[in-house]
Design a protein around this motif. Structure first.
Motif, short mmCIF file in Angstrom:
data_model
loop_
_atom_site.label_atom_id
_atom_site.label_comp_id
_atom_site.label_asym_id
_atom_site.label_seq_id
_atom_site.Cartn_x
_atom_site.Cartn_y
_atom_site.Cartn_z
N LEU A 143 -1.44 -37.67 27.94
CA LEU A 143 -2.08 -37.48 29.23
C LEU A 143 -1.20 -36.65 30.16
CD1 LEU A 143 -4.39 -38.19 31.21
CD2 LEU A 143 -3.15 -40.31 31.75
N TRP A 144 0.10 -36.95 30.20
CA TRP A 144 1.03 -36.22 31.06
C TRP A 144 1.14 -34.76 30.63
CZ3 TRP A 144 3.15 -37.03 35.63
CH2 TRP A 144 4.23 -36.23 36.03
N GLU A 145 1.27 -34.51 29.33
CA GLU A 145 1.37 -33.13 28.83
C GLU A 145 0.11 -32.33 29.15
OE1 GLU A 145 4.27 -34.04 24.96
OE2 GLU A 145 2.08 -34.04 24.76
N THR A 146 -1.03 -33.01 29.08
CA THR A 146 -2.29 -32.35 29.38
C THR A 146 -2.35 -31.92 30.84
OG1 THR A 146 -3.40 -33.65 27.66
CG2 THR A 146 -4.80 -32.60 29.31
N MET A 147 -1.85 -32.76 31.74
CA MET A 147 -1.82 -32.40 33.16
C MET A 147 -0.82 -31.26 33.41
SD MET A 147 -4.14 -34.34 34.36
CE MET A 147 -4.99 -34.78 32.84
N LEU A 148 0.28 -31.25 32.65
CA LEU A 148 1.29 -30.20 32.81
C LEU A 148 0.74 -28.82 32.46
CD1 LEU A 148 4.61 -31.77 31.44
CD2 LEU A 148 4.09 -31.19 33.82
N GLU A 149 -0.30 -28.78 31.60
CA GLU A 149 -0.89 -27.49 31.21
C GLU A 149 -1.37 -26.70 32.42
OE1 GLU A 149 -4.05 -28.52 28.57
OE2 GLU A 149 -2.72 -29.22 26.97
N VAL A 150 -1.79 -27.40 33.47
CA VAL A 150 -2.27 -26.74 34.67
C VAL A 150 -1.15 -25.91 35.30
CG1 VAL A 150 -3.21 -27.12 37.00
CG2 VAL A 150 -3.94 -28.58 35.10
N PHE A 151 0.08 -26.35 35.10
CA PHE A 151 1.23 -25.73 35.78
C PHE A 151 2.11 -24.95 34.80
CE2 PHE A 151 -0.01 -29.61 38.02
CZ PHE A 151 -0.34 -29.08 39.25
N ASP A 205 2.23 -46.35 32.45
CA ASP A 205 2.24 -46.62 31.00
C ASP A 205 1.22 -45.74 30.27
OD1 ASP A 205 4.11 -48.58 31.48
OD2 ASP A 205 2.68 -50.24 31.42
N ASP A 206 0.18 -45.33 30.97
CA ASP A 206 -0.86 -44.49 30.36
C ASP A 206 -0.42 -43.04 30.20
OD1 ASP A 206 -2.69 -46.66 30.37
OD2 ASP A 206 -3.26 -46.20 32.44
N PHE A 207 0.59 -42.61 30.96
CA PHE A 207 0.95 -41.19 31.01
C PHE A 207 1.35 -40.63 29.64
CE2 PHE A 207 2.38 -41.20 35.78
CZ PHE A 207 1.10 -41.61 36.14
N GLN A 208 1.95 -41.46 28.80
CA GLN A 208 2.41 -41.00 27.48
C GLN A 208 1.41 -41.30 26.37
OE1 GLN A 208 4.91 -38.95 27.48
NE2 GLN A 208 5.09 -39.38 29.68
N CYS A 209 0.22 -41.75 26.75
CA CYS A 209 -0.82 -42.04 25.76
C CYS A 209 -1.52 -40.74 25.36
CB CYS A 209 -1.82 -43.02 26.37
SG CYS A 209 -3.17 -43.46 25.26
N PRO A 210 -1.74 -40.50 24.06
CA PRO A 210 -2.50 -39.30 23.64
C PRO A 210 -3.91 -39.31 24.24
CG PRO A 210 -1.38 -40.28 21.77
CD PRO A 210 -1.25 -41.26 22.90
#
Length: 203
Positions: A16-24, A85-90
């Motif tokens: 989830l976190w990596e997906t949000m990072l794609e914006v930036f 805790d959800d941030f690192q969930c695929p």
């Protein structure tokens, strides 16, 4: 233009976190360049050139939100009901409702010129709805919302479009203002219709 459907098929192997990072991605590229320049400034042979480029690159990075995008990601994800805790969930392992909320977070972080939202409150609890209302109130661009949540519409919209019998009615104000204006329009139409019928009967 960005679009949030009622049910999002938001998949991928990223967290989830990596997906949000794609914006930036562009900011991450700029950050990597700053680190390269910092290393070059430590080398006497490349120090002068690197220092000349560093200040300009740093200013561009700061103005683009380089030091605030990670807190923004946390703010948006938390506001939409995700725990850290959800941030690192695929993303692929999220439930249907979580995927829709994740896509909404992604779109809010993108800041498109035109944001289309189809029932955005479907998978939000009360706290999430209130957070989204406040977030959209501060939104600088245009948002078009299709929703049955009247309280949400009252809190967020400035204009209502109603599609009925193939005709598009436009009303200024929020949902409550629309209800009053619509009743007034219908009453006026009824008066016009009755006058028309009287004219027809006479002629």
């Amino acid at each position: 233009v960005a679009y949030l459907p009622q049910q999002a098929d938001f998949s991928g192997s990223s967290t989830l976190w990596e997906t949000m990072l794609e914006v930036f991605a562009s900011l991450q590229t700029q950050a990597a360049e700053l680190r390269r320049l910092e290393a070059a400034m430590a080398d006497p042979t490349t120090c002068d050139e690197a220092m000349g480029r560093y200040s300009s690159a740093l200013e561009t990075f700061e103005l683009a939100g380089g030091y605030t995008y990670e807190p923004r990601i946390k703010q948006v994800l938390s506001g939409l009901g995700f725990d850290e805790d959800d941030f690192q969930c695929p993303v692929s392992q999220l439930s249907g409702g979580q995927k829709t909320r994740a896509l909404l977070a992604h779109l809010l972080l993108e800041k498109p010129d035109l944001l289309l939202l189809d029932e955005p409150t479907n998978y939000l609890d009360l706290a999430g709805i209130e957070w989204l209302e406040n977030y959209l109130k501060a939104w600088k661009s245009t948002v078009i919302v299709v929703a049955h949540d009247r309280a949400f519409l009252d809190a967020t919209v400035e204009r209502v479009w109603e599609l009925e019998w193939g005709r598009l009615g436009r009303y200024r104000g929020n949902y409550s203002a629309y209800v009053i204006q619509r009743a007034e329009r219908l009453a006026l139409r009824q008066v016009k219709y009755e006058r028309q019928q009287q004219f027809i009967a006479r002629t």
